[in-house]
Design a protein around this motif. Structure first.
Motif, mmCIF file in Angstrom:
data_model
loop_
_atom_site.group_PDB
_atom_site.id
_atom_site.type_symbol
_atom_site.label_atom_id
_atom_site.label_comp_id
_atom_site.label_asym_id
_atom_site.label_seq_id
_atom_site.Cartn_x
_atom_site.Cartn_y
_atom_site.Cartn_z
ATOM 1 N N LEU A 217 0.743 7.434 -10.682
ATOM 2 C CA LEU A 217 -0.637 6.961 -10.606
ATOM 3 C C LEU A 217 -1.554 8.071 -10.124
ATOM 4 C CD1 LEU A 217 -0.056 3.464 -8.919
ATOM 5 C CD2 LEU A 217 -0.449 3.930 -11.354
ATOM 6 N N SER A 218 -2.772 8.064 -10.704
ATOM 7 C CA SER A 218 -3.779 9.015 -10.230
ATOM 8 C C SER A 218 -4.382 8.481 -8.941
ATOM 9 C CB SER A 218 -4.875 9.184 -11.287
ATOM 10 O OG SER A 218 -5.584 7.955 -11.453
ATOM 11 N N GLN A 219 -5.126 9.331 -8.241
ATOM 12 C CA GLN A 219 -5.729 8.905 -6.979
ATOM 13 C C GLN A 219 -6.740 7.796 -7.215
ATOM 14 O OE1 GLN A 219 -4.737 9.969 -3.947
ATOM 15 N NE2 GLN A 219 -6.069 8.344 -3.165
ATOM 16 N N THR A 220 -7.464 7.897 -8.338
ATOM 17 C CA THR A 220 -8.450 6.851 -8.649
ATOM 18 C C THR A 220 -7.765 5.512 -8.866
ATOM 19 O OG1 THR A 220 -9.897 8.499 -9.691
ATOM 20 C CG2 THR A 220 -10.305 6.177 -10.229
ATOM 21 N N GLU A 221 -6.631 5.539 -9.588
ATOM 22 C CA GLU A 221 -5.881 4.305 -9.836
ATOM 23 C C GLU A 221 -5.315 3.739 -8.534
ATOM 24 O OE1 GLU A 221 -4.193 4.915 -14.362
ATOM 25 O OE2 GLU A 221 -3.184 5.952 -12.696
ATOM 26 N N SER B 75 -8.060 2.057 -6.590
ATOM 27 C CA SER B 75 -8.435 0.790 -7.217
ATOM 28 C C SER B 75 -7.429 -0.308 -6.885
ATOM 29 C CB SER B 75 -8.542 0.973 -8.731
ATOM 30 O OG SER B 75 -8.815 -0.268 -9.365
ATOM 31 N N LEU B 76 -6.139 0.025 -6.954
ATOM 32 C CA LEU B 76 -5.099 -0.971 -6.657
ATOM 33 C C LEU B 76 -5.112 -1.367 -5.179
ATOM 34 C CD1 LEU B 76 -2.126 0.449 -8.780
ATOM 35 C CD2 LEU B 76 -3.442 -1.639 -9.219
ATOM 36 N N ILE B 77 -5.326 -0.382 -4.315
ATOM 37 C CA ILE B 77 -5.369 -0.685 -2.877
ATOM 38 C C ILE B 77 -6.545 -1.593 -2.556
ATOM 39 C CG2 ILE B 77 -5.772 0.337 -0.602
ATOM 40 C CD1 ILE B 77 -4.122 2.756 -1.537
ATOM 41 N N ALA B 78 -7.655 -1.391 -3.223
ATOM 42 C CA ALA B 78 -8.832 -2.223 -2.981
ATOM 43 C C ALA B 78 -8.599 -3.671 -3.394
ATOM 44 C CB ALA B 78 -10.031 -1.646 -3.727
ATOM 45 N N GLN B 79 -7.687 -3.869 -4.354
ATOM 46 C CA GLN B 79 -7.419 -5.220 -4.836
ATOM 47 C C GLN B 79 -6.396 -5.978 -3.975
ATOM 48 O OE1 GLN B 79 -6.367 -5.148 -9.033
ATOM 49 N NE2 GLN B 79 -7.862 -3.506 -9.441
ATOM 50 N N LEU B 80 -5.775 -5.275 -3.031
ATOM 51 C CA LEU B 80 -4.782 -5.949 -2.180
ATOM 52 C C LEU B 80 -5.457 -7.038 -1.342
ATOM 53 C CD1 LEU B 80 -2.643 -2.939 -0.864
ATOM 54 C CD2 LEU B 80 -1.983 -4.657 -2.571
ATOM 55 N N PRO B 81 -4.770 -8.215 -1.160
ATOM 56 C CA PRO B 81 -5.362 -9.294 -0.342
ATOM 57 C C PRO B 81 -5.426 -8.887 1.122
ATOM 58 C CG PRO B 81 -3.092 -9.820 -0.917
ATOM 59 C CD PRO B 81 -3.453 -8.581 -1.695
ATOM 60 N N THR B 82 -6.497 -9.275 1.759
ATOM 61 C CA THR B 82 -6.633 -9.021 3.195
ATOM 62 C C THR B 82 -5.976 -10.154 3.975
ATOM 63 O OG1 THR B 82 -8.750 -10.170 3.240
ATOM 64 C CG2 THR B 82 -8.787 -7.785 2.847
ATOM 65 N N ALA B 83 -5.800 -9.961 5.280
ATOM 66 C CA ALA B 83 -5.204 -11.011 6.124
ATOM 67 C C ALA B 83 -6.092 -12.241 6.122
ATOM 68 C CB ALA B 83 -5.040 -10.497 7.554
ATOM 69 N N PRO B 84 -5.510 -13.432 6.068
ATOM 70 C CA PRO B 84 -6.307 -14.658 6.030
ATOM 71 C C PRO B 84 -7.128 -14.820 7.297
ATOM 72 C CG PRO B 84 -4.003 -15.169 6.489
ATOM 73 C CD PRO B 84 -4.061 -13.715 6.137
ATOM 74 N N GLN B 85 -8.308 -15.365 7.141
ATOM 75 C CA GLN B 85 -9.148 -15.647 8.287
ATOM 76 C C GLN B 85 -8.703 -16.957 8.940
ATOM 77 O OE1 GLN B 85 -11.568 -13.457 9.338
ATOM 78 N NE2 GLN B 85 -10.593 -12.180 7.757
ATOM 79 N N ALA B 86 -9.004 -17.083 10.226
ATOM 80 C CA ALA B 86 -8.582 -18.277 10.957
ATOM 81 C C ALA B 86 -9.136 -19.540 10.329
ATOM 82 C CB ALA B 86 -9.023 -18.174 12.412
ATOM 83 N N LYS C 253 0.832 -1.202 0.000
ATOM 84 C CA LYS C 253 0.000 0.000 0.000
ATOM 85 C C LYS C 253 0.866 1.251 0.000
ATOM 86 C CE LYS C 253 -3.608 2.344 2.672
ATOM 87 N NZ LYS C 253 -4.472 2.272 3.885
ATOM 88 N N ASP C 254 1.946 1.223 0.811
ATOM 89 C CA ASP C 254 2.855 2.375 0.860
ATOM 90 C C ASP C 254 3.519 2.608 -0.497
ATOM 91 O OD1 ASP C 254 2.232 2.747 3.498
ATOM 92 O OD2 ASP C 254 3.995 1.656 4.264
ATOM 93 N N GLU C 255 3.855 1.521 -1.186
ATOM 94 C CA GLU C 255 4.474 1.651 -2.508
ATOM 95 C C GLU C 255 3.500 2.301 -3.498
ATOM 96 O OE1 GLU C 255 5.867 -2.096 -3.885
ATOM 97 O OE2 GLU C 255 7.242 -2.411 -2.199
ATOM 98 N N ILE C 256 2.231 1.872 -3.423
ATOM 99 C CA ILE C 256 1.225 2.434 -4.340
ATOM 100 C C ILE C 256 1.019 3.917 -4.068
ATOM 101 C CG2 ILE C 256 -1.221 2.351 -4.987
ATOM 102 C CD1 ILE C 256 -1.124 -0.674 -4.425
ATOM 103 N N LEU C 257 0.904 4.269 -2.802
ATOM 104 C CA LEU C 257 0.678 5.664 -2.442
ATOM 105 C C LEU C 257 1.870 6.543 -2.824
ATOM 106 C CD1 LEU C 257 -1.007 5.233 1.068
ATOM 107 C CD2 LEU C 257 -2.112 5.916 -1.079
ATOM 108 N N ALA C 258 3.063 5.966 -2.805
ATOM 109 C CA ALA C 258 4.268 6.749 -3.116
ATOM 110 C C ALA C 258 4.520 6.866 -4.614
ATOM 111 C CB ALA C 258 5.477 6.115 -2.431
ATOM 112 N N ASP C 259 3.756 6.114 -5.419
ATOM 113 C CA ASP C 259 3.959 6.132 -6.874
ATOM 114 C C ASP C 259 3.272 7.375 -7.464
ATOM 115 O OD1 ASP C 259 4.286 5.668 -9.548
ATOM 116 O OD2 ASP C 259 3.618 3.559 -9.469
ATOM 117 N N SER C 260 4.072 8.360 -7.853
ATOM 118 C CA SER C 260 3.532 9.637 -8.362
ATOM 119 C C SER C 260 2.957 9.513 -9.767
ATOM 120 C CB SER C 260 4.626 10.706 -8.340
ATOM 121 O OG SER C 260 5.735 10.281 -9.126
#
Length: 667
Positions: free
Chosen positions: A80-84, A87-98, A71-78
């Motif tokens: 990319l637009s905010q919309t992009e 979108s990329l952050i939303a596609q990141l995998p979440t922590a696995p459930q137990a 997420k930090d890498e995406i935010l630091a990528d100048s």
């Protein structure tokens, strides 16, 4: 050869045996350090395997960290637009459930992966066994009729309830191979079992995807005694087992509690004993770290301490085909004695209906009780090996049991046992003392020979042999009885510290006959502690004093007889050195043994005085020897084969020496 020399030889042999025992059973510094490292590795591995919560937490934390970094890498990528970026952050995998992690780690047993664990019990008049539904295993055994020493209090005599198998790091687990599971299978210790109690039977089941597929552990306790019937079974699991799997690995780890008064000795007497089919029982080395590889069908394995054991007996045909055993010594300041680990490989044939029939013994090292199981389990009691073990098991023990049937005092039994043994040994003692007196009678003649043959050692020996034959004296007469009685002494040396009947039985000032007696505890003092201990044993001290008294009384005559022997002074100092050595060696030994040694020596002094002052008349014996010499001269007997060959050999050597001397003179 005099009685003092016999005593020195006897003590020398005993000292060498004791030193050999200590040397063989003492671990090197490298072994101690390696054991500590390996123990730490096993503890770390065990802790990780036993904690699903830790695995889950680590996996979730790693997933969160990875997602956060991305997420930090995406935010630091100048670029990319905010919309992009959104979108990329939303596609990141979440922590696995137990639940997904459990399914990955436990496969069809995911539903049995998480629980707090509940305690269940089985008990009778002898034991109370506590189980945990997490793992379906034993987590505590209380022996109701026994107490252990409390090493957490200031008073070394304080006692508390005696428990086995109650360490949090203990393991008793089977590895069930499963296809498409992260670790290749599951450990039963990680599973949650459902418990069902029916009277004296407790059944644990861990279900897979339905109630026809499960792992079962069944325990049954008798109305009395220390034995549990135990079955481990797999039902309907064949479809989950890889076709290549042919065994179920079993792991059993015990971290032994300090139970006895003397943990150092208890540690040396604790080990893994085992028996393979069609083989005699054996064990891992007791006094150091050890490993054993089992290559035959295993009949039983026992995690044994000085007086108690936990044993797994495998009945039926599904016996483990191989295994490994490991023992690790704990340092003195550890809360435990040893870590014992057993790994067995049970055969895996049909997981749809597979049962291993076993029994578990949880109790004292009682010879009769263990013998009644009829699998050779009584051999875990360290009565000794070869003839020494035979004497302990089949001579001394039955005699002790007979005396104990009508004498309540175990100290008095030791004294009576000592008196009986000294009585049985009296003919040998009499022969030894008589031989000593005969040698003293011959001393004037032997002294003349030394003057006559002072430059001819071979001639001296030949003439000595002739005199011995003429008077019917054996130069080994004083040594042989001592050697013949040594097996009895060694058997007793092993009998007292191994006999649970003497455990926590008091006599005089000794509060426990299987441990040291102490009249003064002076605490830990560097260096002194290593070779003497932190206390003073009165039985050992009195035995040492009695030995000096005996050597002074008996040795004065012998030293007079050996006055012209150049080694006499050395022999004198040596015979006094051995009691001093044993004073240090026996200070921490069982009070029952040192009590026996004290009274045995007192009886020995009495026997020696009786024989020399009452039963043997030196003048009369001298007359008998002279008459025997005359009879032999009048009716000479043919020499035995070995005597003739010995004299012939001596004569040849003497002639060779004379020839060498003549040749030197010619040169």
């Amino acid at each position: 050869m005099g009685n003092s020399r016999s005593t020195v030889i006897g003590f020398a042999l005993l000292f060498l045996l004791w030193m050999g025992y200590v040397w063989v059973n003492s671990p090197s510094q490298a072994e101690i350090e390696a054991a500590a490292q390996e123990k730490k590795r096993l503890d770390d591995s065990t802790a990780l395997a036993d904690s699903l919560q830790l695995v889950q937490a680590q996996a979730m934390q790693a997933a969160k960290a990875q997602a956060s970094s991305k997420k930090d890498e995406i935010l630091a990528d100048s670029s990319l637009s905010q919309t992009e970026k959104d979108s990329l952050i939303a596609q990141l995998p979440t922590a696995p459930q137990a639940s997904s992690l459990e399914k990955e780690l436990f496969g069809p047993f995911a539903a049995a992966a998480s629980c707090q664990g509940e305690l269940q019990t089985l008990e009778n008049d002898k034991i109370k066994v506590t189980f945990n539904t997490k793992g379906g295993r034993i987590v505590d055994v209380e022996l109701k009729e026994f107490k252990g020493y409390d090493h957490e209090t200031a008073d070394s005599r304080d006692k508390k309830a005696l428990h086995l198998l109650n360490n949090a790091k203990d393991r008793f687990s089977y590895f069930i191979p499963l296809a498409n599971v992260g670790k290749g299978g599951i450990e039963t210790q990680d599973l949650c079992f459902q418990a069902e109690a029916k009277g004296n039977v407790l059944v644990f089941r861990a279900y897979a995807t339905n109630d026809k597929e499960f792992i079962e552990q069944r325990y049954e306790i008798g109305e009395s005694g220390y034995l549990l019937n135990y079955d481990f079974a797999l039902q309907g699991l064949d479809r989950y087992i890889p076709k290549t799997a042919n065994s179920i690995p079993f792991s059993w780890q015990s971290n032994l509690n300090k139970i006895e008064k003397n943990p150092s000795y208890e540690r040396r007497m604790s080990s893994i004993h085992f028996k393979e089919v069609e083989s005699s029982p054996s064990y891992c080395t007791c006094g150091s770290d050890a490993e054993e590889t089992l290559e035959k069908d295993v009949q039983w394995v026992s995690h044994a301490q000085q007086f108690f054991n936990s044993s797994l007996i495998i009945d039926g045909s599904n016996k483990p085909k191989s295994g490994q055993l490991q023992t690790f010594m704990m340092p003195d300041d550890s809360a435990h004695l040893k870590s014992l680990t057993t790994r067995l490989n049970f055969p895996l044939a049909n997981a749809n209906n597979l049962v291993y029939n076993m029994r578990i013994y949880l109790g004292p090292n009682d010879y009769d009780g263990l013998s009644s199981i009829d699998v050779g389990l009584e051999r875990i009691i360290p009565f000794g090996w070869s003839i020494f073990g035979f004497i302990s098991r089949h001579v001394i023990r039955p005699l002790f049991n007979f005396l104990a049937s009508f004498i309540p005092s175990y100290g008095l039994i030791i004294i009576i046992l000592t008196l009986l043994i000294r009585g049985l040994m009296f003919p040998l003692q009499y022969k030894m003392l008589k031989s000593s007196v005969k040698m003293s009678i011959l001393r004037p003649q032997l002294s003349k020979l030394k003057e006559k043959y002072k430059d001819d050692a071979q001639g001296m020996q030949m003439e000595q042999m002739k005199i011995y034959q003429q008077y019917g004296v054996s130069p080994l007469g004083g040594c042989l009885p001592m050697v013949l009685t040594m097996p009895i002494w060694i058997a007793l040396y092993r009998f007292f510290p191994a006999s649970i009947e003497f455990r926590q039985k008091s006599f005089l000032w000794a509060d426990d006959l299987v441990s040291y007696d102490s009249i003064f505890d002076f605490g830990y003092i560097p260096i002194i502690y290593d070779f003497y201990g932190d206390h003073v044993s009165l039985f050992t001290l009195l035995w040492c004093v009695s030995m000096f008294a005996y050597l002074t009384y008996n040795g004065r005559q012998q030293m007079d007889m050996m006055a012209d022997n150049p080694n006499a002074k050395m022999m004198k100092y040596m015979q006094y050195a051995f009691p001093v050595i044993f004073f240090f060696a026996l200070n921490s030994w069982a009070a029952g043994l040192t009590c026996y040694m004290l009274f045995s020596n007192l009886f020995n002094i009495g026997q020696t005085f009786l024989v020399k002052s009452v039963l043997l008349d030196k003048d009369k014996l001298a007359a008998e020897m002279e008459q025997q010499r005359q009879d032999r001269e009048a009716n000479p007997k043919k020499k035995s084969g070995w005597q003739a060959r010995y004299q012939e050999m001596m004569e040849q050597q003497r002639q060779m020496l004379e020839e060498q001397k003549k040749n030197k003179k010619k040169k």
